[in-house]
Every structure is written in C-alpha cells, then in structure tokens.
Design an enzyme around this catalytic site. Structure first.
Site, PDB file in Angstrom:
ATOM      1  N   ASP A   1     -34.621 133.954 116.547  1.00  0.00           N
ATOM      2  CA  ASP A   1     -35.072 132.574 116.502  1.00  0.00           C
ATOM      3  C   ASP A   1     -34.033 131.787 115.702  1.00  0.00           C
ATOM      4  OD1 ASP A   1     -36.614 130.323 116.936  1.00  0.00           O
ATOM      5  OD2 ASP A   1     -38.482 131.299 116.373  1.00  0.00           O
ATOM      6  N   CYS A   2     -34.015 130.492 115.906  1.00  0.00           N
ATOM      7  CA  CYS A   2     -32.838 129.710 115.517  1.00  0.00           C
ATOM      8  C   CYS A   2     -32.676 129.574 114.003  1.00  0.00           C
ATOM      9  CB  CYS A   2     -32.888 128.352 116.197  1.00  0.00           C
ATOM     10  SG  CYS A   2     -32.777 128.515 118.002  1.00  0.00           S
TER      11      CYS A   2
END
Length: 726
Positions: free
Chosen positions: A264-265
């Site tokens: 996830d970012c």
C-alpha cells in the site's frame, strides 16, 4: 590468438544487444525465456527502477515508462470519462456473481480503451495503466469502518464468490494475455480504524485468521488473481508489508501464489519513521524485499535497494526474483508485443460509457437495492397528483458515487430519476429542506407544508462519501472517515420527526450510504424504507424503477445492521467473537441476507440425497421455492450450515455455504440444488487446524440467515434438514 578470443568473448557478450529481434521481444518465446533474456541485459540500477509504481522508460531496451497505480473498484477511477457502477458493497448486495462478472468485463473493456488511447498519444500518467488495485476483499467486520463500502460485506464465502467474479471480468479468459491485472487488497486483517492505520497492530487469533480474514484471499489466489496488495497496518506485531508468515509461508508456500505483491502506498516509509522496524530507508527496502514484496507504491525501493545490495543486506538474485514477477505481469498484459496480435488492444472506443454499460449500471443498482420496510405503500402509482422529493441526498452526486469513483458527464440523481418517471400532469416538487449533517441556520420551514399537501413524500436521507470513507477523502467526517457515532445525522432524524407529526403524510425513506447505520427510528416512523447504497451514475433511474414497480428490489444485506453499537465489541478488537451474523448472539436490527420484495416466497420440500455421509464424502440438498405473490421478482436462495456441538472453541452460529439468485413469475415454483462437500463442514481450531466433527449438522435453506428475527421482519420461513456425519 589471444586478441581473437578476447574479441570473440566481447562479441558473444554484446551480440544480443544488436540482434534484430532479441528473445524478450519475440512473442513466440515462452514468458520465462523472455524474462530471463531481459534481466540479462539490465543493470542493477535499471532493475530497481522498475520496482516502484512509477517505473521510468529504459529506451535502449524498448521499455516504456509505466505507472502501476490504477484503481477500478466500481469502474475505471480517477481517469477520463468512464461508466460509474454502484459501489462495491452494492455489488455484494446483489448476490449475483454472473452480473458482477459482466460489470468487471465492462470495466476492463473501458480500461483498455482509455489506456491505449493515452499511450498512442504518449500520455503515461498515474491512473492510466492496466494494473488495477481492486477488488477490496477485506471482511467488513465492524460497521464503524469508513471503508467498508469498498468491500463485498462481512461474509468470507460471499466475498470470495463476488471477488472471484470481479477478478475474472477484469483479467479476461485469454490463454496468453491478461486483459487487465487485478490486485486483491489489503492483505491481511485490515478493516479499521482509519486514523492511525499505519501504526495500528491488529491482533487476530490463528482461528480467526483462517476462519474469517484469510479465506477470501485464498479463494482469489485459487482463481488466479495477478496481484496482492499488503496492508498498512501490522498483524500480530509484524507490519503486513514485511510479514514473513503471511506473505512467504502462507501466500507463496502454502497457497502457491505466483503473482506479485505490492505495498500500500508509502507504507515502507512507516518502517523507519513511526513503527521503527528499520533504521533507515535502506533497511526498510531490504526488509520488505526479503519478506516477499515485489513492487513498492512509494519512493523507498528506488534507489535504496541498490544500496541494500551494496551493503550485503540482500542479493541481486533476490532482486531478479521479485522483478521477474513484475515483468511476467507486463509481458502477460502485452506490453512488449505488437498491438495487432493482442486481442484486447483494439477494443472499439464506442464501448466507453456506452448505452449498454449505462444499462448494466442501472441493472446492478436495481438488483442491489434492499427493501427494509414496506407497509404497502410501495410500489408507488405514477399518476398521483403531487410528489414531494426532499432531503439532503435527493439531488446529490455524492449520493451516487461512493469513493474510488470515476467521472461521468451524465449522472442521474434520485430527484432526476423520479421526475422523469411520473406521468405528465402530475406535479413533482423538490426542496432539500436540510443540510447533510448539521442544523439549518435559517429556522423558517416551508418543507413540512409541502409534504402535507402531497400524496407522497420521498425523503432521501443517509450519508455520503463526505462523511465516510478513506481518512483523507471524507472531508466532513470528525473521525477521519470512520463512523464512530453510527447514527444518521441528528438533523435528518429531526426533519423526519417533523414530517411525521402530520399523520396524513405518507413517507418513503430512501437511505443512501455504504455502511450500516442506526435506522431504528427511521423504520418506526416511515411507511417504507429503501436502502440504495451508492447506486452509481444511473442511480436515480434505478431508484425510480424500484419505487414505481418497474422492478422489484433485488438486494439482500451483505452485512448485519446492529440495533446500536452497544451490541458490538470495541472497534479496535479484531476478535470475531460477537461480530457478524456468524458470531453475534445479540438480536440485530436487520440480519444478514435480509431484504423484502414486492411479492412473497415460500420454501418447501427440502431433501438430502444422503442423510448420513462420511467426513470425506459429499451429498446434495434440494428445496423448492415458490413465488406465492402477484409480481415477478428475484429471490436470493441461501444455504446455511450450523455445526454440531464441537470441541472447537467458538463455533459459528451459521455459515453461508451457497446461494443462488433466481427469478420467478407469480405462482412459479423451482427446485434449487446445492452440493454439500467436505470443506463446507470444516471448523478451524485454535491452532489453525481444520476439524470436521461427527454429529448432526443443521442444513437450512431460506431467504436470509435462518433466525427468528428474519421471519419476524417478513422473510419466508426457512426449511431445514439434518445431515449426520460420521
């Protein structure tokens, strides 16, 4: 002679670079051969550059710039004009995987058109690629989670079935090429709280892992999903994006996952800024890579993986293993092949936001809407003298789109859908009357007067993505997108109370939102309550279809609606005890699987092919469903199994093990059939081992979870049989 051999060696080393058609550019070669050939031509720095979501071009190798980050939760998001389908929770409410696969097929058609149109213009922006970080198959374990709208509900089996359908539609069925690459998220044990999600540690027992949080991911891995996104949070003390057990031991070794894992970012930044599992960015990059993460959304991998190799923290061979998975995805998408041989590269532009896709969006919305109450007022006549449409969500585009949405040039709001449906000569009046979540400043009230002189008031209440969603999106939420108050805004309830003081007012409450909410008072005061979720760009037309009886509401609840939060454990507690229909002993407001129709159904004649089976065997159960009412409609036939008393701690009260959506004309009967196999009887013990007990299993078939509350609310009486296992 020595010079001759030196020249020969140089020639052999560099000849491939000057070949007219290197192996990696030859479509006739096996992908593994092509990958190995390409890796052999890349420097370490070039390899690492391709392991971040923004991957730069490498011109001398014919590698185009590529942006991995793209979203397609319920349509191509954050890009050009595309069809906006109903939000994911609404897709779960359809209980119709065949329909959802059609949705994902339409989404991937549009994705291909948008991608190739941009690439031909050399536009390679974020949200323009073919790798989609969808679907979200986290379990909606608690209604306070603001992102629950992105999921397919609280049940692992339903989530796996609908998620598989979505993946199949996104990825296509070509033996050589991926249409697009789907990415299941967020792995694993991720469902709130939103605030502090990057530091939160979810504690889950081995039993809960394998009985609730992991099954849908296993189902999608078996279905061939191309990517898995690891979650921000930690699970049982280890960050999910450096979780050796979850990624290496379970996902890769136990389940045999062959695709790639993406963070996830910017989650790797947390490793050395907040949760402190690494000293610096170099250690963070090495930690993630060693634990199975191939692609980073963020800026830690590049260039820090190069430094990690130089420090001896990882090897270049480990880089090659990870990059080979990413290159496999790109080869399978056809990124190194001529467009003319890729069947997905020339989908006509006319599919984009086409009338066919708009019709499909409308169909999904109709099939997702859940009728929670009806005292007979619905369906409405379309020739009444005056309709009054009111409420903060009646003319709102936010009430249609949810989160992770695309854009469209023709949204149909609920007001517009109703206005376009009534007969000429009838009046439709509209006033919003109130704000979404706060009292009016101006105390003058004209709206209650308008309601008192109308034949029916359609009151559009609920919440929107301004109040629920991801922490940075829900800009009106005091809880960073979560819903810690559970109720719909008090000013909306106050308006409903004022309207119902006149006992002659007929009120149809249309509820917008992606999460359970306290509807107890709405249920008591309104004549009918219709839950429409976030119904997409055609939502207004779909609402009108249902309100006026052009179609019966086809949705069933994919998530339990508690009476209040007092019935639930604390939000931060990830134990499943007391949660969802499977473990909640409290009587809910609306049970899982619930949803009324404009007709009535009856269940009868349940029979088992074998009333006694061995633990390694299987049998078939049948039942008859009859439309005993006066309107053609769909019914979601649901199969539940209750295990006998067990040595296993905390057995589920019920487990959904099968469902089928059927359409019946008035008076029509149909036999439905389900196979009961070994894996449907399995329980998980405290050590994560699968257990099948001997004894009497209760098999129930009906229109909702088979409880007294379901029947009390008007659902048909389920039929039951006993299956003995020895």
């Amino acid at each position: 002679m020595k010079s001759f051999y030196s020249l020969l060696i140089l020639f052999l080393l560099f000849a491939p670079l000057f070949a007219d058609n290197p192996l990696y550019l030859d479509p006739d070669q096996e992908i593994e051969v092509r990958i190995n050939d390409l890796l052999s031509r890349m420097t370490l720095e070039e390899k690492v550059s391709q392991m971040a979501n923004t991957s730069p071009a490498i011109p001398h190798l014919n590698i185009q710039e590529y942006e991995w980050w793209n979203e397609a939760l319920h349509g191509v998001a954050r890009s050009g004009i595309a069809t906006v389908f109903p939000q994911s929770i609404a897709m779960g409410a359809t209980f119709n995987p065949e329909l959802i696969e059609k949705v994902a097929t339409a989404v991937s058609d549009e994705a291909r058109v948008l991608h190739h149109a941009a690439a031909r213009r050399d536009i390679r922006l974020r949200y323009g690629g073919l790798t989609f970080w969808a679907p979200n198959i986290n379990i909606y374990r608690d209604p306070r989670w603001g992102r629950g709208m992105e999921t397919y509900g609280e049940d692992p089996f339903l989530t796996g079935v609908i998620g598989t359908a979505y993946v199949n539609g996104l990825q296509g069925d070509h033996p050589r090429y991926l249409k697009t690459a789907a990415g299941a998220k967020h792995y694993a044990v991720h469902s709130g709280p939103e605030h502090g999600r990057r530091e939160f540690n979810a504690i889950a027992s081995t039993k809960d892992l394998y009985e609730t949080y992991l099954p849908a991911f296993k189902t999608l891995v078996d279905a061939g999903v191309e990517a898995i996104m690891c979650a921000y949070n930690s699970t049982n003390g280890e960050p999910c994006c450096a979780h050796n057990y979850l990624i290496n031991e379970v996902l890769r070794d136990k389940w045999g996952f062959k695709g790639h894992v993406v963070t996830d970012c910017w989650s790797l930044n947390d490793f050395f800024t907040s949760i402190n599992v690494a000293e610096d960015a170099v250690e963070a990059a090495a930690l993630a890579l060693k634990n199975g993460v191939d692609l980073e959304c963020g800026s830690v991998y590049n260039p820090n993986l190069v430094t990690a190799v130089e420090r001896g923290l990882i090897s270049e061979d480990q880089i090659d293993v990870a990059l080979s998975r990413l290159l496999s995805t790109r080869f399978r998408l056809g990124m190194f092949d001529p467009e003319e041989i890729n069947p997905y590269a020339n989908i006509p532009d006319t599919v984009l936001n086409s009338s066919t896709h708009r019709t499909l969006s409308r169909e999904v919305a109709v099939e997702s809407m859940v009728l929670l109450k009806n005292n007979g007022i619905l369906p409405l006549r379309d020739d009444l003298s005056r309709y009054f449409v009111t409420g903060p969500n009646a003319s709102s585009i936010h009430a249609l789109i949810g989160n992770y949405y695309g854009v469209n040039d023709r949204y149909v709001t609920i007001l517009e859908g109703i206005a376009g449906r009534v007969q000429i000569g009838s009046q439709v009046q509209y006033r919003p009357a109130i704000l979404l979540d706060r009292p009016n400043v101006n105390p003058i009230d004209w709206s209650t007067g308008s309601a008192s002189v109308s034949d029916v008031t359609i009151l559009v209440l609920g919440i929107t993505n301004l109040l629920e969603g991801e922490e940075g999106e829900a800009i009106a939420s005091p809880y960073y997108g979560d819903r810690l108050d559970y109720s719909i805004p008090e000013n909306q309830l106050d308006y409903l109370r004022r309207l119902t003081r006149n006992e002659n007012n007929k009120i149809v409450a249309v509820i917008v939102g992606g999460s359970p909410m306290n509807l107890k008072e709405v249920h008591e005061l309104a004549d009918a309550v219709l839950l429409v979720w976030y119904p997409g760009q055609e939502g207004g037309n779909a609402v009108a279809d249902v309100l006026f009886g052009d179609a019966a509401p086809g949705g069933r609840l994919p998530v339990t609606y508690p009476v209040s939060l007092d019935q639930l454990p604390p939000y931060e507690d990830y134990s499943m005890e007391g949660r969802t229909y499977r473990y909640m002993k409290e009587v809910p407001m609306y049970p899982f699987g619930y949803g009324l129709s404009y007709t009535s159904f009856e269940y009868s004649d349940i029979s088992l092919a074998d009333r006694r089976i061995r633990r390694d065997g299987k049998t078939t159960v049948r039942a008859t469903v009859t439309n005993s009412g006066n309107m053609a409609a769909s019914e979601v036939v649901q199969l539940y199994i209750t295990n006998p008393p067990s040595r296993v701690t905390r057995t589920p009260l019920f487990s959904l093990r099968g469902f089928e959506k059927i359409f019946l004309e008035p008076g029509e009967s149909r036999e439905v059939k389900f196979e009961i196999a070994r894996d449907m009887l399995v329980l998980i013990d405290d050590n994560g081992q699968e257990i099948i007990d001997s004894g009497a299993y209760t098999i129930a078939i009906g229109g909702a979870v088979p409880t007294e509350r379901s029947v009390e609310l008007g659902m048909p009486v389920p039929v039951r049989a006993t299956l003995n296992v020895r």
